[in-house]
Scaffold this active site. Structure first.
Site, PDB file in Angstrom:
ATOM      1  N   ASP A 117     -25.999-115.060  49.764  1.00  0.00           N
ATOM      2  CA  ASP A 117     -25.489-113.694  49.686  1.00  0.00           C
ATOM      3  C   ASP A 117     -24.031-113.683  50.134  1.00  0.00           C
ATOM      4  O   ASP A 117     -23.494-114.689  50.592  1.00  0.00           O
ATOM      5  CB  ASP A 117     -26.342-112.750  50.524  1.00  0.00           C
ATOM      6  CG  ASP A 117     -26.396-113.138  51.993  1.00  0.00           C
ATOM      7  OD1 ASP A 117     -25.563-113.958  52.424  1.00  0.00           O
ATOM      8  OD2 ASP A 117     -27.264-112.621  52.711  1.00  0.00           O
TER       9      ASP A 117
ATOM     10  N   ASP B 194     -35.655-111.523  46.877  1.00  0.00           N
ATOM     11  CA  ASP B 194     -35.657-112.242  48.147  1.00  0.00           C
ATOM     12  C   ASP B 194     -36.077-111.280  49.246  1.00  0.00           C
ATOM     13  O   ASP B 194     -35.856-110.068  49.142  1.00  0.00           O
ATOM     14  CB  ASP B 194     -34.263-112.801  48.477  1.00  0.00           C
ATOM     15  CG  ASP B 194     -33.355-111.730  49.069  1.00  0.00           C
ATOM     16  OD1 ASP B 194     -33.218-111.665  50.310  1.00  0.00           O
ATOM     17  OD2 ASP B 194     -32.791-110.914  48.291  1.00  0.00           O
TER      18      ASP B 194
END
Length: 382
Positions: free
Chosen positions: A93, A273
């Site tokens: 991320d 996720d």
């Protein structure tokens, strides 16, 4: 500008899709759930267990890894895969979500986010260019653009339309800067844009349209599962997913429960996720085809039966509820480890079931059967 496409759509069933995403470190079967290895490790699990459970790809956290042990150090040691021992695809991320959670310690400007490290209080600046640089140093197969995420609430008590639009517009400008910073990445590595816009359909449409105009390898839907009801999250997926290119992967960030995954796949999402499988496992909760089971409950203390005698995962099939209950109530690390692997395995089993059902054109039947199992609940106590 269009970027090379590494995603192959194999089948659809309604809005649900199954496909194959090819990365430098292997192929990801979609729909895919990515277990979260925040600091380069899966809490309570060895990588071989993550792989054996069926995961093709895992997530690493840019914010935590840049602070400790440091992106430059990881790069010098060969990148995330070599450093951690995970030999498959990785997504990182951008660090934006973690910075959002440090609202009392950060300052957002056009240039960057400035914040204090939660480790030692040092002042850190994270710009779109630095976020991409860190992710390239880490060597992740898929990097995410830098964005700003606004936390939502059911009654809008902590956010406004003005806040959402400002963050969405800033994220679009940061998307352009992120893409420019990614231009030197080797062939095969990918950058995803992130759709923002809170719970306002019009903002979601603008964000999606402008991101597509910029052009990315894939597209994420961000800023959800941050306090809003599930109904709002699903409504925003319905608004956003059709506006994204059908031939590119779609990633719903930070989601979620098994029910969330089932509902989001039905609406055209390919990747997910969440920390939930391992976090809930550390707190005595198991995910199963019967729904969630709380191993702290006294009903399990004398029960010699396993969690699920039909499970493909050995720990769910062979270890007694009584022993799991004992481990959890005693605070033994083994209890958290076993429940974490059981949960990750269940999530991967659920994803495989969805992939198979989409490929065979029976996704609705799979949905109904799965929901019925959860609704029926756990087996009766002894």
């Amino acid at each position: 500008m269009s970027l090379p496409n590494h995603f192959e759509l194999l089948a659809t069933n309604g809005a649900a899709r199954t496909g194959r995403l090819t990365t430098p470190h292997g192929v990801v079967r979609t729909p895919a759930f990515m277990p979260v290895g925040t600091a380069g490790a899966m809490k309570g699990m060895h990588w071989r267990e993550v792989r054996d459970a069926g995961a093709d790809i895992v997530l690493g956290n840019t914010y935590h890894l840049m602070l400790r042990p440091g992106a430059e150090r990881i790069a010098a040691l060969g990148g995330l895969q070599a450093f951690t021992g995970w030999n498959g695809p990785m997504l990182t991320d951008s660090g934006g979500f973690q910075v959002m959670s440090l609202s009392d310690l950060r300052k957002v400007s056009e240039k960057a986010v400035t914040f204090r490290s939660h480790i030692d209080g040092a002042k850190v600046e994270l710009s779109p260019e630095r976020s991409i640089e860190v992710q390239r140093l880490l060597g992740s197969d898929i990097a995410m653009q830098m964005d700003e995420c606004v936390r939502l609430s059911p009654d809008r008590s902590n956010h406004s339309i003005t806040d959402i639009e400002r963050a969405m517009r800033l994220s679009l400008r940061w998307a352009e800067r992120s893409k420019r910073a990614f231009e030197s990445a080797p062939e095969g590595y990918m950058l995803f844009g992130i759709v923002q816009g809170g719970d306002i359909p019009e903002m979601r449409h603008i964000s999606a349209r402008e991101l597509v105009d910029i052009g990315f390898h894939g597209y994420a839907i961000g800023g959800l599962a941050v306090g809003e009801p599930q109904s709002v999250m699903l409504a925003m997926i319905e608004e956003t997913a059709p506006a994204l290119p059908a031939d590119r992967p779609r990633y719903l960030m930070g989601v979620g429960t098994p029910e969330d995954l089932l509902e989001a796949v039905a609406r055209g999402i390919d990747m997910f996720d969440c920390v939930m499988p391992t976090r809930n496992g550390r707190h005595g909760m198991a995910f199963t085809r019967f729904g969630q089971i709380n191993l702290r409950n006294a009903r399990h203390a004398d029960d010699p039966r396993p969690l699920d005698e039909e499970s493909e995962w050995p720990s769910a099939r062979n270890i007694s509820r009584a022993y799991l209950h004992h481990l959890v109530r005693s605070g033994e690390t083994l209890g958290a480890m076993l429940l974490s692997e059981i949960n990750v395995a269940y999530y991967q089993h659920l994803m495989q079931g969805m992939r198979d059902a989409i490929a065979s054109g029976t996704f609705e039947t799979f949905q109904n059967k799965t929901r019925a199992g959860w609704a029926k609940g756990d087996i009766p106590p002894r």
